[in-house]
Design a protein around this motif. Structure first.
Motif, PDB file in Angstrom:
ATOM      1  N   LYS A   4      39.974  39.506  10.244  1.00 42.06           N
ATOM      2  CA  LYS A   4      38.867  40.219   9.600  1.00 42.06           C
ATOM      3  C   LYS A   4      38.300  39.354   8.476  1.00 42.06           C
ATOM      4  CE  LYS A   4      39.769  44.255  11.621  1.00 42.06           C
ATOM      5  NZ  LYS A   4      38.918  45.231  12.184  1.00 42.06           N
ATOM      6  N   VAL A   5      37.009  39.517   8.231  1.00 41.90           N
ATOM      7  CA  VAL A   5      36.356  38.790   7.139  1.00 41.90           C
ATOM      8  C   VAL A   5      36.472  39.608   5.863  1.00 41.90           C
ATOM      9  CG1 VAL A   5      34.163  37.912   6.272  1.00 41.90           C
ATOM     10  CG2 VAL A   5      34.749  37.621   8.681  1.00 41.90           C
ATOM     11  N   PHE A   6      36.986  38.981   4.826  1.00 45.54           N
ATOM     12  CA  PHE A   6      37.057  39.602   3.511  1.00 45.54           C
ATOM     13  C   PHE A   6      35.743  39.343   2.774  1.00 45.54           C
ATOM     14  CE2 PHE A   6      38.254  39.221  -1.045  1.00 45.54           C
ATOM     15  CZ  PHE A   6      38.555  40.544  -1.278  1.00 45.54           C
ATOM     16  N   CYS A   7      35.369  38.070   2.625  1.00 47.82           N
ATOM     17  CA  CYS A   7      34.097  37.713   1.998  1.00 47.82           C
ATOM     18  C   CYS A   7      33.889  36.206   2.100  1.00 47.82           C
ATOM     19  CB  CYS A   7      34.046  38.150   0.533  1.00 47.82           C
ATOM     20  SG  CYS A   7      35.052  37.173  -0.589  1.00 47.82           S
ATOM     21  N   GLU A   8      32.694  35.787   1.705  1.00 47.03           N
ATOM     22  CA  GLU A   8      32.396  34.368   1.544  1.00 47.03           C
ATOM     23  C   GLU A   8      31.957  34.176   0.109  1.00 47.03           C
ATOM     24  OE1 GLU A   8      29.208  31.018   2.946  1.00 47.03           O
ATOM     25  OE2 GLU A   8      29.630  32.665   4.327  1.00 47.03           O
ATOM     26  N   LYS A   9      32.576  33.228  -0.569  1.00 45.06           N
ATOM     27  CA  LYS A   9      32.256  32.980  -1.975  1.00 45.06           C
ATOM     28  C   LYS A   9      32.272  31.484  -2.231  1.00 45.06           C
ATOM     29  CE  LYS A   9      33.408  34.354  -6.619  1.00 45.06           C
ATOM     30  NZ  LYS A   9      34.067  33.464  -7.489  1.00 45.06           N
ATOM     31  N   ASP A  10      31.200  30.994  -2.801  1.00 45.92           N
ATOM     32  CA  ASP A  10      31.099  29.572  -3.165  1.00 45.92           C
ATOM     33  C   ASP A  10      31.394  28.651  -1.989  1.00 45.92           C
ATOM     34  OD1 ASP A  10      30.490  30.335  -5.785  1.00 45.92           O
ATOM     35  OD2 ASP A  10      32.603  30.314  -6.386  1.00 45.92           O
ATOM     36  N   GLY A  11      30.928  29.025  -0.796  1.00 45.83           N
ATOM     37  CA  GLY A  11      31.118  28.188   0.379  1.00 45.83           C
ATOM     38  C   GLY A  11      32.488  28.285   1.016  1.00 45.83           C
ATOM     39  N   ILE A  12      33.293  29.240   0.567  1.00 48.57           N
ATOM     40  CA  ILE A  12      34.628  29.443   1.135  1.00 48.57           C
ATOM     41  C   ILE A  12      34.645  30.803   1.827  1.00 48.57           C
ATOM     42  CG2 ILE A  12      37.098  29.731   0.646  1.00 48.57           C
ATOM     43  CD1 ILE A  12      36.142  26.873   0.181  1.00 48.57           C
ATOM     44  N   LEU A  13      34.969  30.791   3.117  1.00 47.12           N
ATOM     45  CA  LEU A  13      35.103  32.024   3.879  1.00 47.12           C
ATOM     46  C   LEU A  13      36.548  32.478   3.791  1.00 47.12           C
ATOM     47  CD1 LEU A  13      33.882  34.097   5.864  1.00 47.12           C
ATOM     48  CD2 LEU A  13      34.616  32.547   7.717  1.00 47.12           C
ATOM     49  N   ASN A  55      46.888  30.508  -6.189  1.00 42.77           N
ATOM     50  CA  ASN A  55      46.613  31.282  -7.402  1.00 42.77           C
ATOM     51  C   ASN A  55      45.466  32.261  -7.191  1.00 42.77           C
ATOM     52  OD1 ASN A  55      48.643  30.139  -8.983  1.00 42.77           O
ATOM     53  ND2 ASN A  55      47.368  28.398  -9.493  1.00 42.77           N
ATOM     54  N   TYR A  56      44.455  31.835  -6.448  1.00 38.99           N
ATOM     55  CA  TYR A  56      43.330  32.713  -6.169  1.00 38.99           C
ATOM     56  C   TYR A  56      43.781  33.897  -5.317  1.00 38.99           C
ATOM     57  CZ  TYR A  56      38.494  34.011  -5.296  1.00 38.99           C
ATOM     58  OH  TYR A  56      37.310  34.687  -5.241  1.00 38.99           O
ATOM     59  N   LEU A  57      44.681  33.660  -4.366  1.00 40.93           N
ATOM     60  CA  LEU A  57      45.221  34.737  -3.537  1.00 40.93           C
ATOM     61  C   LEU A  57      45.900  35.794  -4.402  1.00 40.93           C
ATOM     62  CD1 LEU A  57      45.912  36.033  -0.805  1.00 40.93           C
ATOM     63  CD2 LEU A  57      47.945  34.560  -0.745  1.00 40.93           C
ATOM     64  N   LYS A  58      46.641  35.369  -5.404  1.00 39.16           N
ATOM     65  CA  LYS A  58      47.301  36.333  -6.296  1.00 39.16           C
ATOM     66  C   LYS A  58      46.285  37.241  -6.979  1.00 39.16           C
ATOM     67  CE  LYS A  58      51.175  33.289  -7.306  1.00 39.16           C
ATOM     68  NZ  LYS A  58      51.795  32.416  -8.308  1.00 39.16           N
ATOM     69  N   GLN A  59      45.123  36.700  -7.319  1.00 38.13           N
ATOM     70  CA  GLN A  59      44.086  37.483  -7.993  1.00 38.13           C
ATOM     71  C   GLN A  59      43.413  38.485  -7.070  1.00 38.13           C
ATOM     72  OE1 GLN A  59      41.251  34.856  -9.844  1.00 38.13           O
ATOM     73  NE2 GLN A  59      42.861  33.577 -10.712  1.00 38.13           N
ATOM     74  N   ILE A  60      43.175  38.096  -5.824  1.00 30.54           N
ATOM     75  CA  ILE A  60      42.412  38.957  -4.919  1.00 30.54           C
ATOM     76  C   ILE A  60      43.283  39.789  -3.982  1.00 30.54           C
ATOM     77  CG2 ILE A  60      40.421  37.411  -4.985  1.00 30.54           C
ATOM     78  CD1 ILE A  60      41.194  36.522  -2.101  1.00 30.54           C
ATOM     79  N   PRO A  62      45.247  42.411  -4.253  1.00 34.02           N
ATOM     80  CA  PRO A  62      45.084  43.877  -4.258  1.00 34.02           C
ATOM     81  C   PRO A  62      43.836  44.332  -3.488  1.00 34.02           C
ATOM     82  CG  PRO A  62      45.733  43.134  -6.432  1.00 34.02           C
ATOM     83  CD  PRO A  62      45.423  41.901  -5.620  1.00 34.02           C
ATOM     84  N   SER A  63      42.770  43.569  -3.563  1.00 37.63           N
ATOM     85  CA  SER A  63      41.554  43.920  -2.825  1.00 37.63           C
ATOM     86  C   SER A  63      41.747  43.733  -1.326  1.00 37.63           C
ATOM     87  CB  SER A  63      40.378  43.066  -3.301  1.00 37.63           C
ATOM     88  OG  SER A  63      40.114  43.324  -4.656  1.00 37.63           O
ATOM     89  N   ILE A  64      42.433  42.691  -0.935  1.00 38.93           N
ATOM     90  CA  ILE A  64      42.712  42.485   0.488  1.00 38.93           C
ATOM     91  C   ILE A  64      43.581  43.616   1.023  1.00 38.93           C
ATOM     92  CG2 ILE A  64      43.928  40.994   2.143  1.00 38.93           C
ATOM     93  CD1 ILE A  64      42.851  38.601   0.546  1.00 38.93           C
ATOM     94  N   THR A  65      44.547  44.050   0.238  1.00 33.29           N
ATOM     95  CA  THR A  65      45.391  45.181   0.639  1.00 33.29           C
ATOM     96  C   THR A  65      44.547  46.434   0.832  1.00 33.29           C
ATOM     97  OG1 THR A  65      47.293  44.227  -0.503  1.00 33.29           O
ATOM     98  CG2 THR A  65      47.381  46.585  -0.027  1.00 33.29           C
ATOM     99  N   ALA A  66      43.579  46.650  -0.046  1.00 36.05           N
ATOM    100  CA  ALA A  66      42.690  47.810   0.093  1.00 36.05           C
ATOM    101  C   ALA A  66      41.881  47.709   1.381  1.00 36.05           C
ATOM    102  CB  ALA A  66      41.767  47.914  -1.116  1.00 36.05           C
TER     103      ALA A  66
END
Length: 76
Positions: A4-13, A55-60, A62-66
């Motif tokens: 599933k696609v979570f998002c695209e940000k700053d050229g990173i899918l 480190n970025y995964l740790k930040q996001i 909770p949103s991926i879990t949602a």
């Protein structure tokens, strides 16, 4: 299991499944595939960039879990 696609940000899918999260550079197709707890499954990046995405995964995470929970509701 469909990715599933979570998002695209700053050229990173950013995509996910139940067991992993992937960060893919849209221009180069280089990617890092991480387990939910941040271990590298596969990477085309170097150590420094891997650490950045861990480190970025740790930040996001909770949103991926949602999003995963919403996906489960849709399939129920």
């Amino acid at each position: 299991m469909n990715r599933k696609v979570f998002c695209e940000k700053d050229g990173i899918l950013i995509t996910y499944t139940d067991g992993d999260v992937c960060f893919e550079d849209c221009k180069t197709a280089e990617a890092v595939l991480l387990t939910n707890d941040g271990n590298v499954i596969h990477s085309d990046f170097g150590l420094e960039r891997n650490e950045y995405f861990k480190n970025y995964l740790k930040q996001i995470y909770p949103s991926i879990t949602a999003f995963r929970n919403l996906d489960a509701l849709e399939s129920a």
